[in-house]
Design an enzyme around this catalytic site. Structure first.
Site, PDB file in Angstrom:
ATOM      1  N   VAL A  55       0.808  -1.218   0.000  1.00  0.00           N
ATOM      2  CA  VAL A  55       0.000   0.000   0.000  1.00  0.00           C
ATOM      3  C   VAL A  55       0.841   1.268   0.000  1.00  0.00           C
ATOM      4  CG1 VAL A  55      -1.920  -1.182   1.135  1.00  0.00           C
ATOM      5  CG2 VAL A  55      -0.269   0.117   2.519  1.00  0.00           C
ATOM      6  N   TYR A 145       0.876   6.612  16.386  1.00  0.00           N
ATOM      7  CA  TYR A 145      -0.095   5.629  15.897  1.00  0.00           C
ATOM      8  C   TYR A 145      -1.512   6.158  16.093  1.00  0.00           C
ATOM      9  CZ  TYR A 145      -2.753   1.251  15.589  1.00  0.00           C
ATOM     10  OH  TYR A 145      -3.666   0.272  15.248  1.00  0.00           O
ATOM     11  N   ALA A 147      -2.431   9.215  16.254  1.00  0.00           N
ATOM     12  CA  ALA A 147      -2.648  10.311  15.313  1.00  0.00           C
ATOM     13  C   ALA A 147      -3.013   9.781  13.932  1.00  0.00           C
ATOM     14  CB  ALA A 147      -1.396  11.185  15.232  1.00  0.00           C
ATOM     15  N   ILE A 178      -7.576  -6.093  21.080  1.00  0.00           N
ATOM     16  CA  ILE A 178      -7.944  -7.363  20.469  1.00  0.00           C
ATOM     17  C   ILE A 178      -6.901  -8.417  20.826  1.00  0.00           C
ATOM     18  CG2 ILE A 178      -8.506  -8.519  18.291  1.00  0.00           C
ATOM     19  CD1 ILE A 178     -10.435  -6.245  19.152  1.00  0.00           C
TER      20      ILE A 178
END
Length: 240
Positions: A55, A145, A147, A178
């Protein structure tokens, strides 16, 4: 048959989403970097195909999407699940880690959407995967992270407005803690998974499958009047 593209699809939450999408009657394309696909083990996943995608590289995204379209898939959904977490404790900030998180978590999401959206059917749906860290600040060392995940929420709202004329809904699922491998910043609040569960009103960590269930709902026609929203899947963590 309709197809849902899931970035970060070879990871824990990503694969759970792929499997839930297949259970709902769709095909799933797990788009991920080669090392993640290899780490998954190449196990047979009925209804799930794998495609290499980075990505952070537009050319890689374009190649992956071109191959998906060439195979005749009707893309009805996109899940931007690719994400990375690096600790960013004050006094030891790494420029490389900060750049990498923004490149994957925010810019990567935008790149993928930019390439996929023209192929997404009108009336389709996009679900971005954010985090409760984008809504609160209790995790010391996760500032950058958090942000990036706040950026995911903001991007979701703007994208929902832009795609509304095509009937495409865009929502953000923000998981809490999680039951997957955590970084030091996620552990810092309480000292590890067992202690972290004590901060969750439901008294336990969430599962990837519980996140996937909410994602599948937002992709489906059952959520036909839901768009531009951030839905926390956190066991009540953020409520106190």
């Amino acid at each position: 048959m309709s197809t849902v593209v899931v970035t970060g699809g070879a990871g824990g939450i990503g694969m759970a989403i792929c499997r839930r999408v297949v259970e709902a009657g769709h095909l799933a394309v797990a788009a991920d970097v080669a090392v993640a696909i290899e780490a998954h083990g190449g196990a047979d996943e009925p209804g799930v195909s794998f495609v290499e995608m980075d990505v952070t590289d537009r050319a890689s995204i374009e190649r992956a999407v071109a191959s998906i379209v060439a195979e005749g898939h009707t893309v009805t959904g996109l899940v931007n699940c690719a994400g990375v977490l690096r600790d960013t404790f004050l006094g030891s900030l790494s420029d490389d880690d900060m750049r990498f998180m923004f490149e994957v978590n925010v810019a990567g999401m935008a790149r993928v959407t930019d390439v996929v959206a023209p192929h997404l059917v009108d009336g389709g749906a996009i679900v971005n995967i954010g985090s409760l860290t984008g809504q609160m600040g209790r995790f010391v060392g996760a500032s950058v992270y958090g942000a990036t995940k706040a950026g995911v929420a903001g991007y979701t709202r703007y994208l929902a407005m832009e795609l509304a004329p095509r009937g495409i809904r865009v929502n953000n699922v923000a998981p809490g803690v999680i039951d997957l491998p955590m970084s030091r910043s996620m552990d810092a609040i309480s000292g590890g998974p067992v202690e972290s569960a004590k901060h969750v009103p439901l008294g336990r960590l969430g599962t990837a499958e519980e996140v996937a269930e909410v994602v599948e709902f937002l992709l489906s026609s059952r959520a036909s009047y839901v768009t531009a929203q951030t839905l926390l899947v956190d066991g009540g963590f953020i409520a106190w």
